[in-house]
Scaffold this motif. Structure first.
Motif, PDB file in Angstrom:
ATOM      1  N   ALA A  60      -1.576 -24.986 -18.086  1.00 24.28           N
ATOM      2  CA  ALA A  60      -1.600 -23.826 -17.185  1.00 24.28           C
ATOM      3  C   ALA A  60      -0.666 -24.036 -16.000  1.00 24.28           C
ATOM      4  O   ALA A  60       0.056 -23.104 -15.576  1.00 24.28           O
ATOM      5  N   ALA A  61      -0.674 -25.269 -15.455  1.00 24.90           N
ATOM      6  CA  ALA A  61       0.217 -25.552 -14.330  1.00 24.90           C
ATOM      7  C   ALA A  61       1.678 -25.496 -14.762  1.00 24.90           C
ATOM      8  O   ALA A  61       2.553 -25.021 -14.006  1.00 24.90           O
ATOM      9  N   ALA A  62       1.996 -25.974 -15.982  1.00 24.28           N
ATOM     10  CA  ALA A  62       3.382 -25.927 -16.456  1.00 24.28           C
ATOM     11  C   ALA A  62       3.844 -24.496 -16.677  1.00 24.28           C
ATOM     12  O   ALA A  62       5.019 -24.166 -16.436  1.00 24.28           O
ATOM     13  N   LEU A  63       2.960 -23.604 -17.113  1.00 22.25           N
ATOM     14  CA  LEU A  63       3.335 -22.209 -17.337  1.00 22.25           C
ATOM     15  C   LEU A  63       3.522 -21.447 -16.031  1.00 22.25           C
ATOM     16  O   LEU A  63       4.353 -20.530 -15.943  1.00 22.25           O
ATOM     17  N   ASN A  64       2.766 -21.795 -14.999  1.00 27.71           N
ATOM     18  CA  ASN A  64       2.801 -21.052 -13.739  1.00 27.71           C
ATOM     19  C   ASN A  64       3.497 -21.816 -12.617  1.00 27.71           C
ATOM     20  O   ASN A  64       3.455 -21.380 -11.460  1.00 27.71           O
ATOM     21  N   CYS A  65       4.107 -22.986 -12.921  1.00 33.96           N
ATOM     22  CA  CYS A  65       4.752 -23.774 -11.869  1.00 33.96           C
ATOM     23  C   CYS A  65       5.868 -22.941 -11.210  1.00 33.96           C
ATOM     24  O   CYS A  65       6.696 -22.319 -11.902  1.00 33.96           O
ATOM     25  N   ARG A  66       5.927 -22.964  -9.862  1.00 30.15           N
ATOM     26  CA  ARG A  66       6.865 -22.136  -9.114  1.00 30.15           C
ATOM     27  C   ARG A  66       8.103 -22.924  -8.696  1.00 30.15           C
ATOM     28  O   ARG A  66       8.915 -22.434  -7.888  1.00 30.15           O
ATOM     29  N   SER A  67       8.239 -24.167  -9.199  1.00 35.07           N
ATOM     30  CA  SER A  67       9.452 -24.925  -8.856  1.00 35.07           C
ATOM     31  C   SER A  67      10.695 -24.292  -9.462  1.00 35.07           C
ATOM     32  O   SER A  67      11.800 -24.471  -8.936  1.00 35.07           O
ATOM     33  N   LYS A  68      10.527 -23.544 -10.574  1.00 33.89           N
ATOM     34  CA  LYS A  68      11.625 -22.813 -11.182  1.00 33.89           C
ATOM     35  C   LYS A  68      11.147 -21.419 -11.526  1.00 33.89           C
ATOM     36  O   LYS A  68       9.950 -21.097 -11.439  1.00 33.89           O
ATOM     37  N   GLU A 121       2.432 -24.264  -4.726  1.00 34.08           N
ATOM     38  CA  GLU A 121       1.128 -23.650  -4.476  1.00 34.08           C
ATOM     39  C   GLU A 121       0.323 -23.495  -5.766  1.00 34.08           C
ATOM     40  O   GLU A 121      -0.887 -23.746  -5.783  1.00 34.08           O
ATOM     41  N   SER A 122       0.997 -23.089  -6.822  1.00 32.36           N
ATOM     42  CA  SER A 122       0.274 -22.889  -8.083  1.00 32.36           C
ATOM     43  C   SER A 122      -0.290 -24.214  -8.599  1.00 32.36           C
ATOM     44  O   SER A 122      -1.462 -24.296  -8.995  1.00 32.36           O
ATOM     45  N   CYS A 123       0.532 -25.267  -8.596  1.00 29.38           N
ATOM     46  CA  CYS A 123       0.055 -26.566  -9.099  1.00 29.38           C
ATOM     47  C   CYS A 123      -1.074 -27.096  -8.234  1.00 29.38           C
ATOM     48  O   CYS A 123      -2.051 -27.664  -8.748  1.00 29.38           O
ATOM     49  N   THR A 124      -0.956 -26.920  -6.915  1.00 30.77           N
ATOM     50  CA  THR A 124      -1.986 -27.426  -6.008  1.00 30.77           C
ATOM     51  C   THR A 124      -3.305 -26.697  -6.215  1.00 30.77           C
ATOM     52  O   THR A 124      -4.381 -27.300  -6.269  1.00 30.77           O
ATOM     53  N   GLU A 125      -3.236 -25.368  -6.346  1.00 32.11           N
ATOM     54  CA  GLU A 125      -4.457 -24.585  -6.528  1.00 32.11           C
ATOM     55  C   GLU A 125      -5.102 -24.863  -7.897  1.00 32.11           C
ATOM     56  O   GLU A 125      -6.327 -24.921  -8.013  1.00 32.11           O
ATOM     57  N   ILE A 126      -4.278 -25.011  -8.917  1.00 30.97           N
ATOM     58  CA  ILE A 126      -4.841 -25.311 -10.244  1.00 30.97           C
ATOM     59  C   ILE A 126      -5.516 -26.671 -10.225  1.00 30.97           C
ATOM     60  O   ILE A 126      -6.590 -26.867 -10.821  1.00 30.97           O
ATOM     61  N   ARG A 127      -4.894 -27.669  -9.552  1.00 34.42           N
ATOM     62  CA  ARG A 127      -5.513 -28.988  -9.481  1.00 34.42           C
ATOM     63  C   ARG A 127      -6.823 -28.946  -8.709  1.00 34.42           C
ATOM     64  O   ARG A 127      -7.792 -29.623  -9.066  1.00 34.42           O
ATOM     65  N   ALA A 128      -6.905 -28.113  -7.685  1.00 37.40           N
ATOM     66  CA  ALA A 128      -8.137 -27.987  -6.900  1.00 37.40           C
ATOM     67  C   ALA A 128      -9.165 -27.103  -7.588  1.00 37.40           C
ATOM     68  O   ALA A 128     -10.348 -27.102  -7.193  1.00 37.40           O
ATOM     69  N   GLY A 129      -8.759 -26.309  -8.571  1.00 37.69           N
ATOM     70  CA  GLY A 129      -9.693 -25.464  -9.291  1.00 37.69           C
ATOM     71  C   GLY A 129      -9.988 -24.141  -8.623  1.00 37.69           C
ATOM     72  O   GLY A 129     -11.005 -23.511  -8.934  1.00 37.69           O
ATOM     73  N   ASN A 130      -9.123 -23.681  -7.676  1.00 41.94           N
ATOM     74  CA  ASN A 130      -9.363 -22.410  -6.982  1.00 41.94           C
ATOM     75  C   ASN A 130      -8.214 -21.436  -7.148  1.00 41.94           C
ATOM     76  O   ASN A 130      -7.977 -20.594  -6.274  1.00 41.94           O
ATOM     77  N   SER A 131      -7.493 -21.539  -8.268  1.00 44.04           N
ATOM     78  CA  SER A 131      -6.404 -20.608  -8.515  1.00 44.04           C
ATOM     79  C   SER A 131      -6.965 -19.255  -8.930  1.00 44.04           C
ATOM     80  O   SER A 131      -7.930 -19.180  -9.714  1.00 44.04           O
ATOM     81  N   VAL A 132      -6.340 -18.185  -8.426  1.00 40.91           N
ATOM     82  CA  VAL A 132      -6.816 -16.844  -8.734  1.00 40.91           C
ATOM     83  C   VAL A 132      -6.455 -16.446 -10.154  1.00 40.91           C
ATOM     84  O   VAL A 132      -7.231 -15.747 -10.829  1.00 40.91           O
ATOM     85  N   ASP A 133      -5.325 -16.909 -10.625  1.00 43.33           N
ATOM     86  CA  ASP A 133      -4.835 -16.475 -11.926  1.00 43.33           C
ATOM     87  C   ASP A 133      -5.179 -17.450 -13.058  1.00 43.33           C
ATOM     88  O   ASP A 133      -4.811 -17.197 -14.208  1.00 43.33           O
ATOM     89  N   VAL A 134      -5.808 -18.566 -12.760  1.00 43.21           N
ATOM     90  CA  VAL A 134      -6.291 -19.497 -13.784  1.00 43.21           C
ATOM     91  C   VAL A 134      -7.804 -19.547 -13.670  1.00 43.21           C
ATOM     92  O   VAL A 134      -8.354 -20.143 -12.735  1.00 43.21           O
ATOM     93  N   ILE A 135      -8.490 -18.894 -14.597  1.00 43.07           N
ATOM     94  CA  ILE A 135      -9.940 -18.730 -14.541  1.00 43.07           C
ATOM     95  C   ILE A 135     -10.577 -19.663 -15.558  1.00 43.07           C
ATOM     96  O   ILE A 135     -10.294 -19.546 -16.759  1.00 43.07           O
ATOM     97  N   GLU A 136     -11.403 -20.565 -15.073  1.00 45.96           N
ATOM     98  CA  GLU A 136     -12.158 -21.462 -15.952  1.00 45.96           C
ATOM     99  C   GLU A 136     -13.571 -20.915 -16.117  1.00 45.96           C
ATOM    100  O   GLU A 136     -14.257 -20.643 -15.124  1.00 45.96           O
ATOM    101  N   ILE A 137     -13.992 -20.765 -17.352  1.00 43.25           N
ATOM    102  CA  ILE A 137     -15.298 -20.184 -17.671  1.00 43.25           C
ATOM    103  C   ILE A 137     -16.094 -21.198 -18.473  1.00 43.25           C
ATOM    104  O   ILE A 137     -15.588 -21.778 -19.446  1.00 43.25           O
ATOM    105  N   ASP A 138     -17.331 -21.415 -18.052  1.00 41.30           N
ATOM    106  CA  ASP A 138     -18.247 -22.274 -18.812  1.00 41.30           C
ATOM    107  C   ASP A 138     -18.883 -21.410 -19.898  1.00 41.30           C
ATOM    108  O   ASP A 138     -19.804 -20.640 -19.632  1.00 41.30           O
ATOM    109  N   ALA A 139     -18.391 -21.556 -21.114  1.00 42.60           N
ATOM    110  CA  ALA A 139     -18.868 -20.715 -22.211  1.00 42.60           C
ATOM    111  C   ALA A 139     -20.283 -21.063 -22.630  1.00 42.60           C
ATOM    112  O   ALA A 139     -20.912 -20.286 -23.354  1.00 42.60           O
TER     113      ALA A 139
END
Length: 640
Positions: free
Chosen positions: A59-67, A79-97
């Motif tokens: 997910a971080a590789a697909l949304n990385c903003r370095s390029k 910002e995207s990589c940092t938020e994904i690592r912290a688990g609070n990204s708006v566009d990467v939603i983790e769901i406990d199925a």
């Protein structure tokens, strides 16, 4: 700040940091570089091996903003990589199925997937424990997963991919994660211990890696607990006490007692472990692993890569492997596997553990089935020799023809013949390893001495199917020897049914008695038509064969005679003559009525209608005057 456990603190943030899953990370990086990323992924495998971690990195590789396009390796600082690592990204939603598994939650997900991401390139849904989703919820997600919007990527992580419907799996790219290798876990643990500035023995790290059972997260969790329980250097004893494992030397002592069949020592060791609070189930699991490693060391050597254990443990299993044969180790492993399986649902676990260990101790007294059969064959040969002293087979101890010795049942194990050698002797192709340097013999063979009427068996009591091939081998050896004291040629042994007996020609009384017995036997067993046809024939007894010549018009009798009728006739004839005979029906000349009258024996009147018909005066006059013969008798009184 609160303490962060090692499994989270050192969680990989790049594809290059993931260990043991190169086949997955390399494929995903190549797909990103080639612009061939899919809209759905399934990550399956053992627990704690990096499924959710790889999903986050992807997910971080697909949304990385370095390029301005996806990168094969996330930068980790945007910002995207940092938020994904912290688990609070708006566009990467983790769901406990496991908790959001119903159709209502999937409907909400499907409605939210219609909208574009707030900031990043893709809106990514990571569904952990995806196999918990219900079938109805999967059906609701099916259309969206098959044709999602361009900005949607689904990632499903599961430990049970077989529970996901095939319709879902066929619409996603499936990556099967592997259990992390023992050496990879060991290397990662060494690296983390050095980062944490701790001291640990290699044996302790090996125990941690083994306890992880292919899971990096489990190994790190146990390492966290071991560090907390140890004040100075991390030792193997501290780790063993922490995980509740029995001391390694106890396993070796138990197997040594088993090898010596010391049941009391086995029970003492179990009592010592139980008194110290060890679980019978856990100890049985240890024994299973230990016996498996000992079996592998016996087969492939202690230095094989198949053993994922420490150097100290390698030496221990190697010593145990030297105590047992390969078949003994496999038998012990099977016993402990069954014992470990039974302890899961048995009430008195200690008793069942003791019973399993005692079975192993008693199994040492067993002998291979081939060896038992060989000893039984030797014992049978000896008993037959006692019953027939004039034709006693002897066991030849050397190649000289004059030296013989009697088979000794207690020494049957020393005369044990491998089944492979026996098979080679039967086929006439002696095995190289069966040849004795002292005697020059190639497997079991049969020779004969001039002073005996029966063949002499060399090596052991050879089975009957092996005698012909062994006799050929011995004839060749005797022919090649130039000794003047060579024994007489071996007497050819053939089937008594095929060899004419050296007897005097049968008398007329013997033929009449034989004919009456055979016809009476067939008549008593309901073969009345066959009796009438055979009674007209000319009977003779050349050697060990009963020949019946019948009229040429009745040659169909040989084909109409059933196997049961032929067996009954042969049995009756053999009983009369006192030896085994064969029966043959051949075409001959047709006899006149007077010859028929003289040749046909009179059967004793039986309860059936044929006996009464033959004794009837009218029937007799018809036979004498017109040469009539009785073909079929119908007794109407019996039918009534």
């Amino acid at each position: 700040m609160s303490y962060t456990v090692l499994a989270r603190k050192y969680r990989p943030q790049k594809f290059s940091e993931v260990i043991g899953q190169e086949h997955v990370t390399r494929t995903l990086q190549n797909a990103i570089e080639q612009g061939r990323t899919a809209h759905g992924y399934i990550f399956s495998g053992h627990r704690g091996i990096g499924k959710t971690t790889v999903a986050r990195i992807l997910a971080a590789a697909l949304n990385c903003r370095s390029k301005d396009h996806p990168v094969p390796e996330p930068c980790g600082v945007c910002e995207s990589c940092t938020e994904i690592r912290a688990g609070n990204s708006v566009d990467v939603i983790e769901i406990d199925a496991a908790t959001n598994r119903g159709i209502d939650e999937i409907r909400e997900l499907r409605e939210a997937a219609r909208y574009r991401p707030a900031r990043d390139r893709f809106k990514i849904y990571i569904l952990d424990e995806a196999h918990q989703i219900t079938d109805a919820a999967f059906n609701a997600l099916l259309k969206t997963l098959e044709e999602p919007p361009d900005h949607i990527v689904f990632m499903l992580a599961t430990t049970q991919p077989e529970d996901i419907p095939q319709t879902i799996r066929s619409r996603c790219q499936h990556f099967s994660f592997r259990a992390v290798k023992f050496d990879d876990i060991m290397g990662q643990l060494r690296d983390l211990v050095s980062r944490e500035k701790l001291e640990a023995d290699d044996d302790a790290l090996a125990l941690l890696a083994e306890a992880g059972d292919g899971s990096m997260r489990d190994a790190l969790s146990i390492l966290d607990q071991a560090i907390a329980s140890s004040t100075e250097r991390l030792t193997s004893d501290a780790v063993r006490n922490l995980v509740g494992a029995a001391p390694a030397h106890i396993l070796e002592q138990v197997m040594r007692a088993v090898s010596e069949s010391k049941s009391e020592e086995v029970l003492r060791q179990v009592d010592h472990l139980i008194s110290e609070g060890h679980s019978p189930t856990h100890f049985a699991r240890q024994m299973v692993r230990f016996l498996r490693n000992a079996t592998v060391a016996k087969i492939a050597g202690k230095d094989t890569s198949l053993l994922q254990i420490s150097s100290e443990e390698r030496g221990r299993v190697a010593r145990v492997a030297e105590m047992f044969a390969e078949e003994d180790l496999t038998r012990h492993l099977q016993i402990m596997l069954r014992t470990h399986g039974e302890l899961g649902y048995k009430q008195e676990q200690r008793f069942h553990l003791e019973l399993g260990l005692l079975k192993m101790a008693h199994a040492q007294k067993l002998i291979p089935i081939e060896e038992f059969l060989s000893s039984a064959a030797v014992g049978t040969a000896t008993s037959n020799a006692i019953q027939r002293p004039t034709a006693r087979p002897s066991i030849v101890g050397s190649s000289s023809a004059g030296e013989t010795r009697r088979a000794d049942p207690p020494a049957a194990r020393s005369n044990y013949v491998s089944p492979f050698a026996a098979d080679s002797a039967r086929k006439g192709t002696p095995r190289q390893e069966d040849a004795s340097p002292s005697s020059g013999a190639a497997g079991p063979r049969i020779v004969a001495q001039s002073s005996q009427t029966e063949p002499v068996i060399m090596g052991s009591a050879a089975p009957a199917p092996q005698r012909e091939a062994a006799r050929v081998t011995e004839h060749k050896e005797l022919g090649s020897e130039g000794s003047s004291a060579a024994p007489a040629p071996a007497r050819e042994e053939t089937n008594p049914l095929e060899t004419p007996a050296n007897t005097s020609p049968a008398s007329a009384e013997d033929i009449t008695r034989l004919q009456s017995a055979v016809l009476q036997t067939l008549n008593d067993n309901g073969q009345r038509i066959l009796v009438s046809m055979l009674s007209e024939g000319e009977w003779s007894i050349p050697g060990n064969e009963v020949v019946i010549k019948i009229a040429e018009s009745q040659t169909v009798i040989d084909m109409s005679m059933s196997n049961d009728a032929r067996r009954m006739a042969i049995a009756a004839a053999s009983g009369v003559l006192g030896r085994a005979v064969k029966l043959r029906v051949v075409p001959g000349q047709t006899m006149n009525p007077q010859e028929k009258k003289k040749a046909a024996p009179k059967l004793s009147p039986g309860p059936g209608g044929r006996g009464r018909a033959e004794q009837d005066p009218v029937v007799r006059r018809m036979q004498e005057k017109f040469g009539a013969e009785i073909r079929t008798v119908i007794d109407y009184r019996e039918k009534r």
